[in-house]
Design a protein around this motif. Structure first.
Motif, PDB file in Angstrom:
ATOM      1  N   ILE A   6       2.223  -9.173  -7.669  1.00  0.00           N
ATOM      2  CA  ILE A   6       1.388  -8.499  -6.667  1.00  0.00           C
ATOM      3  C   ILE A   6       1.806  -7.040  -6.554  1.00  0.00           C
ATOM      4  CG2 ILE A   6       0.820  -8.419  -4.205  1.00  0.00           C
ATOM      5  CD1 ILE A   6       1.189 -11.436  -4.137  1.00  0.00           C
ATOM      6  N   GLY A   7       0.824  -6.166  -6.397  1.00  0.00           N
ATOM      7  CA  GLY A   7       1.081  -4.762  -6.108  1.00  0.00           C
ATOM      8  C   GLY A   7       0.337  -4.385  -4.840  1.00  0.00           C
ATOM      9  N   CYS A   8       1.054  -4.028  -3.785  1.00  0.00           N
ATOM     10  CA  CYS A   8       0.415  -3.721  -2.495  1.00  0.00           C
ATOM     11  C   CYS A   8       0.946  -2.397  -1.961  1.00  0.00           C
ATOM     12  CB  CYS A   8       0.682  -4.837  -1.487  1.00  0.00           C
ATOM     13  SG  CYS A   8      -0.067  -4.539   0.132  1.00  0.00           S
ATOM     14  N   GLY A 175      -1.253  -0.309 -10.183  1.00  0.00           N
ATOM     15  CA  GLY A 175      -2.327  -0.719 -11.085  1.00  0.00           C
ATOM     16  C   GLY A 175      -3.712  -0.474 -10.525  1.00  0.00           C
ATOM     17  N   THR A 176      -3.802  -0.034  -9.260  1.00  0.00           N
ATOM     18  CA  THR A 176      -5.091   0.300  -8.641  1.00  0.00           C
ATOM     19  C   THR A 176      -5.003   1.692  -8.036  1.00  0.00           C
ATOM     20  OG1 THR A 176      -4.411  -0.755  -6.565  1.00  0.00           O
ATOM     21  CG2 THR A 176      -5.695  -2.094  -8.109  1.00  0.00           C
ATOM     22  N   GLN A 177      -6.143   2.362  -7.972  1.00  0.00           N
ATOM     23  CA  GLN A 177      -6.183   3.718  -7.433  1.00  0.00           C
ATOM     24  C   GLN A 177      -6.451   3.678  -5.930  1.00  0.00           C
ATOM     25  OE1 GLN A 177      -8.781   6.324  -9.721  1.00  0.00           O
ATOM     26  NE2 GLN A 177      -8.651   4.927 -11.470  1.00  0.00           N
ATOM     27  N   ASN A 178      -5.542   4.281  -5.159  1.00  0.00           N
ATOM     28  CA  ASN A 178      -5.698   4.349  -3.704  1.00  0.00           C
ATOM     29  C   ASN A 178      -5.385   5.754  -3.217  1.00  0.00           C
ATOM     30  OD1 ASN A 178      -6.205   1.488  -2.957  1.00  0.00           O
ATOM     31  ND2 ASN A 178      -4.178   1.177  -3.847  1.00  0.00           N
ATOM     32  N   CYS A 179      -6.073   6.158  -2.164  1.00  0.00           N
ATOM     33  CA  CYS A 179      -5.749   7.424  -1.491  1.00  0.00           C
ATOM     34  C   CYS A 179      -5.719   7.144   0.005  1.00  0.00           C
ATOM     35  CB  CYS A 179      -6.762   8.506  -1.835  1.00  0.00           C
ATOM     36  SG  CYS A 179      -6.302  10.119  -1.164  1.00  0.00           S
ATOM     37  N   PHE A 180      -4.514   6.875   0.518  1.00  0.00           N
ATOM     38  CA  PHE A 180      -4.364   6.492   1.916  1.00  0.00           C
ATOM     39  C   PHE A 180      -4.538   7.681   2.860  1.00  0.00           C
ATOM     40  CE2 PHE A 180      -1.860   3.420  -0.578  1.00  0.00           C
ATOM     41  CZ  PHE A 180      -2.524   2.265  -0.217  1.00  0.00           C
ATOM     42  N   LYS A 250      -4.847  -9.447  -6.935  1.00  0.00           N
ATOM     43  CA  LYS A 250      -3.434  -9.357  -6.530  1.00  0.00           C
ATOM     44  C   LYS A 250      -3.036  -7.905  -6.231  1.00  0.00           C
ATOM     45  CE  LYS A 250      -2.086 -13.530  -9.019  1.00  0.00           C
ATOM     46  NZ  LYS A 250      -2.075 -14.334  -7.805  1.00  0.00           N
ATOM     47  N   SER A 251      -3.954  -7.193  -5.546  1.00  0.00           N
ATOM     48  CA  SER A 251      -3.711  -5.810  -5.165  1.00  0.00           C
ATOM     49  C   SER A 251      -3.408  -5.669  -3.680  1.00  0.00           C
ATOM     50  CB  SER A 251      -4.927  -4.946  -5.526  1.00  0.00           C
ATOM     51  OG  SER A 251      -5.149  -4.965  -6.905  1.00  0.00           O
ATOM     52  N   VAL A 252      -3.203  -6.779  -3.000  1.00  0.00           N
ATOM     53  CA  VAL A 252      -2.824  -6.767  -1.591  1.00  0.00           C
ATOM     54  C   VAL A 252      -1.963  -7.998  -1.328  1.00  0.00           C
ATOM     55  CG1 VAL A 252      -4.948  -7.965  -0.901  1.00  0.00           C
ATOM     56  CG2 VAL A 252      -3.687  -6.623   0.792  1.00  0.00           C
ATOM     57  N   CYS A 253      -0.872  -7.817  -0.562  1.00  0.00           N
ATOM     58  CA  CYS A 253       0.015  -8.949  -0.262  1.00  0.00           C
ATOM     59  C   CYS A 253      -0.617  -9.820   0.813  1.00  0.00           C
ATOM     60  CB  CYS A 253       1.387  -8.444   0.180  1.00  0.00           C
ATOM     61  SG  CYS A 253       1.397  -7.563   1.758  1.00  0.00           S
TER      62      CYS A 253
END
Length: 591
Positions: A6-8, A175-180, A250-253
């Protein structure tokens, strides 16, 4: 990388770098953006409009407060759509450069893989956008890696909205693109819009429009609310589908997934309530146009408040967010529970966190937690529960650096009798986190008494990094030391509060047996032009003490702080101090 890892990034935390030896290869770091960067000298704070993100590919040289880093990031950015991913060797000096590391509980890739992914996005001079995989690197593939062992190009030129520095850094790690940053800015914009709407109503009143005209304008609001709800409904569906997609990928815990689901459900309930009120009003007015004015006003106010509540849901939920964002495992039998573990069960429908101190063969578990002693008071107590009476989970601590079990038990038992429960900042989960989590960075707060050479930084201006890093609540005596700057609030017969420099710590005369929680502080304090010395009796079961933590690169040693405080006290005894004199700055800041 294993396929089920998982990657979160939703439960990641940003922490200030205190010492260059905290930096590691493969780390995701962020720095204040240089555009319109301001240093407020009066408060010694660096203010930035945004943060720039990068991946550390290598560390060439470093001392305590200086480092030469090889960074992979979007460089030479001009405007919203210029700039490319480059590898650059850059120097950093913590006196001028404010660096933060992004700490992930769930990182999908190892540091070695993160660097390889970052290198794969560097534009080559021959036009190729991929990098051949090294022989000694991990053989696992991911969704951007093809059969030839190369990672496909994902990022092109810089784009503020679709391909910025934070998108790149989070993709390397998760592994996913995010901009918080965008989420935070969006909330600010929504709140600003609501404030603007309130001002608009006030302006309408100032213009002294006729009552009938204002009523006509207000009675149209429910109709607009219905239209807004119709537009908002697909957005809620999109958010739900996006959460499902993140969960499947599996992009959020599990913790963040559950939290986001609660937020969506709350939004959906408010949406239904807003819709029903608006429609009900419209049906009433169609059947009876002569509806009295006061129900209309109340109904419109309720609708407005409901609509206004939407942007604040996220911030309210944040207040209830637990610092223990790790995986929970259901306890099936008594042997699964170990001493010193964090045990979770439901209390009044909410998750309640405790520390297991004893496990008996009879099926009972001794737990330390905030227990409700009466209607308005909660006390940290040790109680027993039967495993057969409750559904119990234990937390998996592998994602955290934790103390040994005996140390955890000793720490949490030292707080028995405490009566400082707070729904936002001092719940049972906060007590457990403090008892369990070993704060490895705390050792770097002690200033180094050595001279360092000044090196060039990326900043053309000679600005400084922020002085204050955090304010830490004191729970046991050894979390304070001579030279600390403390805020206190005590109520031992007479209410006192203030800020001072510690020059001596003694055992309490009232209760010397509880020396970890009761003690006396000798503080040098300033009140206007007068510097005074006071002895303060502290009982941490009821009193609050906070230590201000400053960045060590700007600070005097603890011994020097003490000596300066005494010197200021002696000076005040002989003459009045200047109006501009600030005791804390005089003691803490290097000249």
């Amino acid at each position: 990388m294993s396929a089920d890892k998982i990657g979160c990034g939703f439960c990641s935390k940003k922490r200030r770098v205190l010492n260059a030896f905290e930096l590691k290869i493969g780390q995701h770091i962020s720095e204040p953006g240089r555009n319109k960067l301001k240093y407020k000298e009066r408060k010694h704070v660096l203010k930035a409009n945004y943060f720039h993100h990068a991946i550390i590919a290598d560390i060439k040289h470093r001392t305590d407060y200086e480092a030469t880093l090889v960074l992979i990031h979007y460089a030479d950015v001009r405007g919203f759509k210029n700039g490319s991913i480059q590898k650059k060797e850059e120097k950093r000096n913590l006196k001028h450069d404010e660096i933060y590391t992004i700490e992930y509980n769930y990182s999908k890739y190892t540091p070695k893989e993160i660097v390889r992914r970052a290198k794969s996005q560097i534009k080559k001079g021959d036009g190729k956008d991929t990098v051949t995989k090294d022989e000694d690197e991990d053989e696992d593939a991911d969704n951007h890696e093809n059969q030839t062992g190369t990672i496909e190009s994902v990022f092109g030129n810089y784009n503020l909205f679709k391909s910025n520095c934070e998108h790149f850094a989070t993709w390397c790690v998760l592994g996913t693109q995010n901009c918080f940053q965008f989420g935070e800015k969006r909330t600010i914009l929504l709140i600003s819009f609501i404030v603007f709407a309130l001002f608009a109503i006030i302006i309408l009143s100032i213009l002294r429009l006729s009552n009938s005209r204002i009523l006509e304008m207000l009675t149209n609001i429910p109709g607009f609310a219905v239209v807004g709800d119709i537009i908002y409904h697909p957005y809620l569906i999109y958010e739900f589908l996006e959460l499902k997609r993140l969960h499947n990928n599996k992009s959020v815990c599990s913790y963040c997934s559950e939290e986001k689901l609660y937020i969506l459900l709350t939004k959906f309930i408010l949406f239904l309530l807003s819709c029903s009120l608006s429609l009900q009003y419209m049906i009433i007015t169609v059947n009876d146009p002569l509806v009295p004015a006061w129900p209309v006003t109340i109904l419109i106010t309720v609708i407005f408040l409901i609509r206004s509540a939407m942007p604040f849901i996220q911030s309210v939920v944040k207040d209830f967010e637990s610092p223990l964002t790790v995986k929970s495992i259901k306890v099936k039998q008594l042997s699964d529970v170990k001493r010193g573990e964090v045990i979770v069960f439901r209390q009044y429908g909410f998750k309640h966190f405790t520390i297991a101190t004893k496990v008996t063969k009879s099926g009972k578990i001794s737990l330390v937690h905030y227990n409700k002693s009466c209607l308005f008071t909660r006390v940290i107590e040790e109680v027993e529960i039967k495993l057969s009476d409750k559904t119990v989970w234990r937390l998996d601590p592998r994602k955290m650096t934790v103390f040994l079990p005996e140390e955890i038990i000793s720490r949490v038992q030292s707080r028995k009798g405490e009566k400082k429960w707070h729904w936002r900042s001092n719940r049972s989960d906060h007590v457990c986190y403090w008892a369990v989590k070993e704060q490895l960075h705390m050792k770097y707060y002690k200033p180094k008494n050595n001279e360092e050479t000044e090196i060039a930084t990326k900043s053309e201006q000679k600005i400084f990094s922020s002085l204050e890093v955090e304010t830490m609540v004191v729970h046991i005596r050894n979390e304070t030391e001579i030279g600390d700057v403390v805020q206190f609030c005590v109520n031992n017969g007479t209410f006192k509060k203030g800020v001072g420099i510690i020059i001596e710590i003694r055992n309490s005369k009232k209760d010397p047996a509880r020396h970890k929680r009761t003690f006396q502080l000798s503080l040098v304090m300033q009140a206007g032009k007068t510097i005074t010395l006071s002895w303060i009796d502290i009982d941490l079961n009821t009193d609050t003490v906070k230590v201000k933590k400053f960045h060590p690169v700007h600070c005097n040693t603890m011994e020097e702080r003490k000596n300066r405080a005494i010197a200021a006290l002696f000076k005040s005894d002989n003459q009045t101090v200047d109006n501009k004199f600030k005791l804390v700055e005089f003691c803490v800041l290097k000249e």
